[in-house]
Design an enzyme around this catalytic site. Structure first.
Site, PDB file in Angstrom:
ATOM      1  N   GLY A  51     -66.260  40.892 -42.969  1.00 37.87           N
ATOM      2  CA  GLY A  51     -65.653  40.450 -41.719  1.00 37.87           C
ATOM      3  C   GLY A  51     -65.941  41.421 -40.593  1.00 37.87           C
ATOM      4  N   HIS A 277     -48.583  27.489 -32.594  1.00 38.52           N
ATOM      5  CA  HIS A 277     -48.644  28.005 -31.220  1.00 38.52           C
ATOM      6  C   HIS A 277     -48.198  26.913 -30.244  1.00 38.52           C
ATOM      7  CE1 HIS A 277     -50.086  29.915 -27.585  1.00 38.52           C
ATOM      8  NE2 HIS A 277     -50.458  30.980 -28.268  1.00 38.52           N
ATOM      9  N   ARG A 341     -42.836  32.111 -30.170  1.00 39.50           N
ATOM     10  CA  ARG A 341     -43.665  30.931 -30.380  1.00 39.50           C
ATOM     11  C   ARG A 341     -43.016  29.896 -31.288  1.00 39.50           C
ATOM     12  NH1 ARG A 341     -49.615  33.858 -31.118  1.00 39.50           N
ATOM     13  NH2 ARG A 341     -49.894  34.344 -28.897  1.00 39.50           N
ATOM     14  N   HIS A 412     -52.018  27.913 -35.533  1.00 40.16           N
ATOM     15  CA  HIS A 412     -52.751  28.986 -34.858  1.00 40.16           C
ATOM     16  C   HIS A 412     -53.020  30.190 -35.754  1.00 40.16           C
ATOM     17  CE1 HIS A 412     -54.151  31.620 -31.729  1.00 40.16           C
ATOM     18  NE2 HIS A 412     -53.098  32.400 -31.794  1.00 40.16           N
ATOM     19  N   GLU A 436     -55.460  40.024 -40.022  1.00 36.68           N
ATOM     20  CA  GLU A 436     -54.760  38.787 -40.374  1.00 36.68           C
ATOM     21  C   GLU A 436     -54.903  38.446 -41.850  1.00 36.68           C
ATOM     22  OE1 GLU A 436     -54.391  34.112 -38.832  1.00 36.68           O
ATOM     23  OE2 GLU A 436     -55.931  35.423 -37.992  1.00 36.68           O
TER      24      GLU A 436
END
Length: 648
Positions: A51, A277, A341, A412, A436
């Site tokens: 990544g 989101h 959110r 999201h 993440e």
């Protein structure tokens, strides 16, 4: 179908690396107690990083600069195309430039509260501490943050807080930060400490003698299956939101690297924690393949409303003020349009469910800048948000300077991910997980502008100070492709590919992915309940069986084959989707992005049950035909009082 038929409960799990003592001293204590590797020995040690987003690129640049031999992998044609580039609104840091009461402790508190008290105190405090260093690093790299009239870096507010701590570069913050990390990584590529493998996708983890020692990757251009070895492996592969098919993620974002590690023994934590989101351009048709995010920063100056009466299809400019419901300002007067959110998303769903939504199908609310333009002037609004307005107009054909934007919640970010300890090491020794792809910092809901903060904190500052402790025991015994465990891992990949290519069924990969996405959104989306989750588990199992019986994958492995790439990814999504539903079913409470209809307050807010569920759910892979095993990591709070969230 009872719970006992779906999973078994194993022994509790504990973060053995987490230091004790005063919370503001724990990170310093861990850095001091961790073993070091001297510069000469670093040159003898190798690390694979999968990544090249903010977490991966910053880690590669930093470890390469330190002298380690780094191999960096991405499936894009350039590291600059990593999905981090799509982040718009900003990056949080406790600099308190606005002198408005911010501090490291307040950022820590806001993050724990925003995550609905389902994150670790130690990890979140470290994140808040590190945030101030990130900004200095990025400014030194030349990241063009916005500045205010006195020349200092400017800040704006984001949801869930009452201070201005978000640094930004118009609506291109992710792009500018990624370019900074990319340039730092390219410097190390030129220096020879980092070797870059583009258009390579990790399809399996190689474990030798219980330690992560390499990966099996497919060259996406030639189809060659390659084995790469190192002394440690780092996954920085992002989130799994594309399990829903429609999301704000890049089309290529997937869970395969993390899921392959999970199947090899890495625990997967809190998979049901998905962030919806609130400010996304609404779905426009059945043939849409992804959704486009409008930055949360727009909620600083835009006002969200719907008509007070259902079925009011007048031009929004013709609806008078007294016939508008600015529902966030009405329900949450203290935070208004800047509630977190999860709360903003559920509130939008509620007004649409009442029949007061706007646009096609009634799935939309207005985000209106008329007051901001009148107050600040169009030029000032354009200077702050111009590229976002341009993007909205290109996609919808509507001019947001003249007509309110239409927005609706969409999948999201994923707060769940591979379980890691304080050192960011998974349950597999030698396998580290950053950004993440891990679960560690955001609990049940991520505050806006904290994703970029965590990615860069992990890559620039945390991982380089913790991976040393593991690598100090190296260099480890050399292994090559002849090793039985390496050969077995490669055989697993080739047999899986052969199986996918040989089925030759009647349905496309995309049709399976889209059907899975509908199941996940309908039953494991913004609101979940027991009946729906049990139904979803059955539907996913049936769909997965049909996939392996009737999918059609054209072409061959030994060529550029996007159908094969998708098939590998969707096969993993079909397994992940079931675990997400099992996790959501077992957690009979509402918290953050996980809203169980059976667990809410009288006024419809999320209702936690701390006496039963104040833990991280870390799932162990039970085997292809066996049940997953739940390991609980108890969450204990010393510095923040656990209480029901209120933003009113």
């Amino acid at each position: 179908m009872s719970d006992i038929d779906l999973y078994t409960e194993g022994a509790p799990i504990r973060d053995e690396k987490a230091p004790e003592g005063p919370i503001n001293e724990r990170w310093d204590e861990r850095r001091f107690s961790a073993k070091l590797v001297n510069p000469a020995n670093r040159r003898k040690l190798s690390v694979i990083i999968v990544g090249t987003g903010l977490a991966g690129a910053s880690a590669a640049a930093t470890l390469g600069e330190a002298g380690y031999q780094v191999s960096s992998f991405c499936y894009q044609d350039s590291p600059r195309r990593a999905h981090s580039i799509a982040a718009q609104g900003g990056i949080n840091a406790a600099k308190n430039y606005r002198n408005d009461g911010d501090s490291i402790h307040r950022l820590f508190y806001d993050t724990v509260k925003g995550g609905d008290f389902r994150s670790r105190e130690s990890n979140v405090y470290r994140l808040a501490q590190t945030s101030v260093e990130i900004i200095d690093q990025c400014v030194a790299q030349g990241v063009p943050f916005a500045r205010e009239y006195g020349g200092l870096l400017d800040n704006r507010s984001f949801g869930g807080v009452q201070v201005s701590r978000t640094f930004y570069a118009r609506g291109q913050t992710g792009q500018q930060l990624l370019i900074g990390a990319y340039q730092a990584q390219e410097r190390q590529i030129a220096a020879g400490t980092v070797k870059m493998y583009t258009r390579h996708e990790m399809l399996e983890l190689v474990i030798v003698d219980g330690k992560a020692r390499g990966i099996i990757a497919r060259d996406m251009v030639t189809g060659e299956i390659e084995t790469h070895f190192a002394d440690a492996v780092v996954l920085a592969t992002g989130g799994y939101g594309n399990v829903f098919f429609l999301s704000t993620n890049a089309m290529g974002s997937n869970v395969t690297a993390a899921w392959r590690a999970h199947r090899k023994g890495a625990y997967f934590a809190n998979p049901c924690y998905t962030q919806i989101h609130p400010t996304c351009i609404p779905v426009s048709g059945d043939y849409q393949s992804k959704l486009t995010l409008m930055s949360e920063s727009l909620r600083n100056d835009g006002r969200i409303w719907v008509p007070k009466q259902g079925g009011d299809d007048r031009d929004p400019r013709q609806i008078p003020e007294d016939e508008r419901d600015y529902y966030l300002e009405r329900i949450y007067p203290s935070f208004g349009n800047l509630v977190p959110r999860d709360i903003a998303s559920r509130a939008a769903k509620n007004v649409c469910d009442e029949g007061r939504g706007v646009g096609p199908g009634g799935l939309g609310v207005y985000l209106d800048f008329a007051d901001a333009i009148e107050r600040m002037g169009r030029d000032a609004v354009e200077a702050k948000y111009g590229n976002l307005f341009d993007m909205y107009q290109r996609i919808t054909g509507e001019n947001p300077y003249e007509v309110p934007m239409r927005i609706y919640p969409a999948v999201h970010y994923t707060m769940g991910g591979l379980w890691v300890d304080y050192d960011l090491q998974s349950t597999i020794p030698g396998l580290f997980v950053t950004g993440e792809a891990n679960f560690s910092d955001h609990g049940a809901n991520r505050l806006g502008a904290s994703a970029l903060m965590q990615g860069l904190a992990d890559g620039y500052f945390v991982l380089p100070n913790t991976i040393n402790d593991y690598l100090a025991a190296g260099p480890f015994e050399k292994v090559d492709e002849s090793h039985p465990e390496a050969a077995a891992a490669k055989e697993q990949v080739t047999s899986r590919i052969d199986k996918l290519l040989s089925i030759n069924g009647s349905r496309t990969v995309d049709s399976f992915h889209k059907e899975l996405g509908h199941i996940m959104w309908d039953y494991c989306g913004m609101e979940r309940n027991e009946e729906g989750l049990r139904k979803a588990i059955g539907l996913i199992r049936e769909l997965r069986a049909e996939f392996w019986r009737d999918v059609k994958v054209l072409g061959a492995n030994e060529e550029f084959n996007q159908a094969l790439e998708k098939a590998n990814r969707v096969a993993d999504f079909l397994e992940l989707g079931e675990l997400m539903c099992i996790d959501a079913l077992h957690r009979r409470e509402s918290c953050g992005g996980h809203f169980r209809a059976e667990s809410q307050t009288e006024d419809g807010e999320a209702l936690r049950h701390d006496d039963e569920f104040a833990y991280v759910a870390a799932w162990e892979f039970g085997g292809t035909d066996s049940k997953p095993v739940l390991h609980k990591e108890a969450l204990e709070y010393e510095y923040v009082e656990m209480k029901q969230r209120s933003y009113k």
